[in-house]
Write a protein that holds these residues in place. Structure first.
Motif, short mmCIF file in Angstrom:
data_model
loop_
_atom_site.label_atom_id
_atom_site.label_comp_id
_atom_site.label_asym_id
_atom_site.label_seq_id
_atom_site.Cartn_x
_atom_site.Cartn_y
_atom_site.Cartn_z
N GLU A 180 0.86 -1.20 0.15
CA GLU A 180 0.01 0.09 0.00
C GLU A 180 0.87 1.34 0.09
N LEU A 181 1.81 1.32 0.68
CA LEU A 181 2.82 2.44 0.96
C LEU A 181 3.39 2.75 -0.27
N VAL A 182 3.94 1.45 -1.15
CA VAL A 182 4.37 1.75 -2.39
C VAL A 182 3.76 2.30 -3.36
N ALA A 183 2.53 1.66 -3.36
CA ALA A 183 1.64 2.28 -4.43
C ALA A 183 1.07 3.45 -4.19
N ARG A 184 1.03 3.94 -3.16
CA ARG A 184 0.61 5.55 -2.73
C ARG A 184 1.79 6.19 -3.36
N ILE A 185 3.03 6.21 -3.18
CA ILE A 185 4.32 6.95 -3.55
C ILE A 185 4.70 6.97 -4.76
N PHE A 186 4.50 5.60 -5.64
CA PHE A 186 5.17 5.07 -6.82
C PHE A 186 3.87 4.79 -7.82
N GLU A 187 4.42 4.99 -9.15
CA GLU A 187 3.45 4.46 -10.31
C GLU A 187 4.41 3.78 -11.29
N LEU A 188 3.83 2.76 -11.90
CA LEU A 188 4.53 2.25 -13.13
C LEU A 188 5.37 3.10 -13.92
N ARG A 189 6.56 2.73 -14.46
CA ARG A 189 7.15 3.59 -15.62
C ARG A 189 6.80 2.57 -16.78
N PRO A 190 6.41 3.36 -17.98
CA PRO A 190 6.20 2.55 -19.08
C PRO A 190 7.31 1.84 -19.59
N SER A 191 8.49 2.00 -19.07
CA SER A 191 9.57 1.39 -19.86
C SER A 191 10.83 1.64 -18.79
N PRO A 222 9.37 -3.18 -20.72
CA PRO A 222 8.11 -2.43 -20.37
C PRO A 222 7.62 -2.68 -19.14
N ASP A 223 6.95 -1.57 -18.46
CA ASP A 223 6.27 -1.75 -17.06
C ASP A 223 7.23 -2.49 -16.03
N SER A 224 8.60 -2.34 -16.11
CA SER A 224 9.37 -3.17 -15.17
C SER A 224 9.95 -2.35 -14.01
N ALA A 225 9.55 -0.83 -13.88
CA ALA A 225 10.23 -0.04 -13.06
C ALA A 225 9.16 0.97 -12.24
N LEU A 226 9.60 1.65 -11.48
CA LEU A 226 8.68 2.53 -10.85
C LEU A 226 9.17 3.98 -10.90
N ALA A 227 8.25 4.97 -10.70
CA ALA A 227 8.49 6.25 -11.09
C ALA A 227 7.74 6.84 -9.88
N ILE A 228 8.34 8.26 -9.19
CA ILE A 228 7.47 8.79 -8.23
C ILE A 228 6.26 9.51 -8.70
N ARG A 229 5.02 9.23 -8.22
CA ARG A 229 3.71 9.81 -8.57
C ARG A 229 4.03 11.42 -8.56
N ALA A 230 3.05 11.97 -9.32
CA ALA A 230 2.85 13.48 -9.42
C ALA A 230 2.74 14.17 -8.23
N ASP A 231 2.04 13.41 -7.38
CA ASP A 231 1.59 14.26 -5.97
C ASP A 231 2.98 14.37 -5.33
N TYR A 232 3.92 13.54 -5.24
CA TYR A 232 5.10 13.92 -4.65
C TYR A 232 6.27 14.12 -5.46
N ALA A 233 5.93 14.76 -6.71
CA ALA A 233 7.05 15.39 -7.56
C ALA A 233 8.09 16.19 -6.76
N ALA A 234 7.83 17.08 -5.67
CA ALA A 234 8.73 17.66 -4.77
C ALA A 234 9.87 16.80 -4.30
N PHE A 235 9.35 15.59 -4.32
CA PHE A 235 10.62 14.73 -3.56
C PHE A 235 11.16 13.88 -4.91
N ASP A 236 10.95 14.16 -6.03
CA ASP A 236 11.61 13.47 -7.36
C ASP A 236 12.67 14.13 -7.81
N ALA A 237 14.07 13.57 -7.70
CA ALA A 237 15.09 14.30 -8.14
C ALA A 237 14.94 14.42 -9.57
N GLU A 238 14.42 13.51 -10.64
CA GLU A 238 14.24 13.61 -11.94
C GLU A 238 13.43 14.78 -12.26
N LYS A 239 12.41 15.14 -11.32
CA LYS A 239 11.56 16.32 -11.59
C LYS A 239 12.31 17.74 -11.08
#
Ligand code: SF4
Length: 380
Positions: free
Chosen positions: A270-281, A291-308
């Motif tokens: 549940e915690l992982v699903a709240r913070i992360f979403e699937l990366r398309p690739s 495909p669908d083999s990794a996670l990215a940080i959800r937009a709601d937590y973009a402030a904590f996403d170094a890639e953003k």
């Protein structure tokens, strides 16, 4: 030590070895992929290969978190530290992995970048609290086992209002990688046919449960046995796989019942699903784009996403020339097939990730089978 010694018992190992020898049909081969680097090291450390008949073979898989991170992502991490001037926090194994031009985080640190080894995400949060005037980035790597701590760190940073903390997310997923190995013709057309089953991950499965592997049994007709990391766990799992193969059964079985359930750890999921979403690739070293083999940080937590938060430049990243890590991670080559093994490449002078990581196949061969491997190479 309870829960350890009894799974390393010599007499029980002999009993299991006898049972495996009796069950293995000498008229056929059994090729089982151990997905996890932890299993690879258990097999080598305890000499499990020597305890099973020669027609029962282990194929090493890509389940080493440090090994599968491609040079491009490592180059990006170095750029975060050098160009953006962040405090980059990383697990220790990652520091020595060579990126493009054999440049590692350790070399970047020696050149002045502020790169710090941490043991947990909590250490990285402490560094962020202690350095409010600096950006602190945690280099998040690993499979489903290490994802919940990254999710917890982001949730904690948000709860505390720690605004200078972010995660460079490279968390990957096990079941899509197994699917890719079985499906991708560019990996090795003969490989899917020569794999008779999988030793399923243990710690990963403690989080996700055994249910996500059921598609393998159903769609690809490959048995899976979730296996613990102790030598008797591995041997019992091999015996269970042999029984499935002999009986023409295809099922997901769980040897590691003292830790793994069918549904896994619901709170962590549940915690992982709240913070992360699937990366398309996501690009894996050795497997390519999966495909669908990794996670990215959800937009709601973009402030904590170094890639953003930080712009990363386009790069012409390159893996080390002549390093066979990609083929080893696909299970189509072994460390002895790399002409650099034990010569230019040793744990002191690693040319590739598989020699650095404590879960890497080359490190396992070097630590436990160095002389035999070098002798085999000389004889070829
Ligand atoms: S021995 Fe070194 S160079 Fe060769 S595949 Fe392993 S890590 Fe790469």
């Amino acid at each position: 030590m309870k829960y350890v010694d009894e799974f390393r018992d010599r007499d029980l190992a002999r009993t299991l070895a006898t049972a495996i020898a009796a069950a293995a049909d000498p008229a056929r081969d059994y090729n089982f992929m151990e997905f996890c680097g932890g299993h690879t090291h258990a097999i080598f450390r305890y000499g499990v290969q020597d305890l099973v008949p020669a027609n029962v073979r282990f194929v090493h898989g890509p389940g080493c978190p440090v090994c599968i991170l491609p040079a491009r992502r490592l180059d990006d991490a170095i750029e975060l530290a050098e160009r953006h001037g962040v405090i980059l926090c990383s697990y220790g194994d990652m520091l020595r992995v060579p990126g493009t031009g054999r440049r590692s985080l350790l070399k970047a640190k020696a050149d002045g970048a502020d790169i710090r080894m941490v043991y947990s995400t909590l250490d990285a949060l402490d560094i962020a609290r202690a350095n409010p005037g600096r950006e602190v980035v945690f280099l998040g790597i690993g499979f489903e086992t290490t994802t919940p701590p990254s999710a917890a760190a982001i949730a904690q940073a948000q709860a505390e209002g720690i605004g200078n903390f972010s995660v460079f997310c490279n968390h990957v997923l096990t079941p899509p990688a197994i699917r890719h190995i079985l499906e991708a013709p560019e990996i090795d057309p003969s490989q899917a046919a020569r794999l008779d089953g999988f030793l399923g991950p243990s710690h990963v499965s403690a989080v996700i449960g055994s249910r996500p592997y059921e598609f393998l049994a159903a769609r690809y007709a490959k048995p899976v046995v979730i296996a613990g990391f102790e030598p008797l766990d591995v041997m019992q799992s091999v015996l269970m796989l042999i029984h499935q193969v002999n009986e023409g059964r295809v099922a997901v079985e769980n040897q590691y019942t003292r830790v793994v359930t069918r549904d896994g750890n619901a709170k962590a999921q549940e915690l992982v699903a709240r913070i992360f979403e699937l990366r398309p690739s996501f690009e894996w070293r050795g497997l390519g784009s999966v495909p669908d083999s990794a996670l990215a940080i959800r937009a709601d937590y973009a402030a904590f996403d170094a890639e953003k938060r930080f712009t990363l430049s386009e790069k012409q990243s390159r893996e080390t020339k002549s390093c066979e890590c990609p083929a080893i991670l696909r299970g189509v080559k072994k460390p002895k097939d790399c002409k650099l093994f034990g010569k230019a490449c040793t744990p002191e002078t690693p040319m590739g990730a598989c020699m650095v990581s404590s879960e890497g196949a080359c490190a396992a061969y070097w630590t436990y089978r160095r002389m035999e491997t070098l002798a085999e190479m000389a004889a070829e």
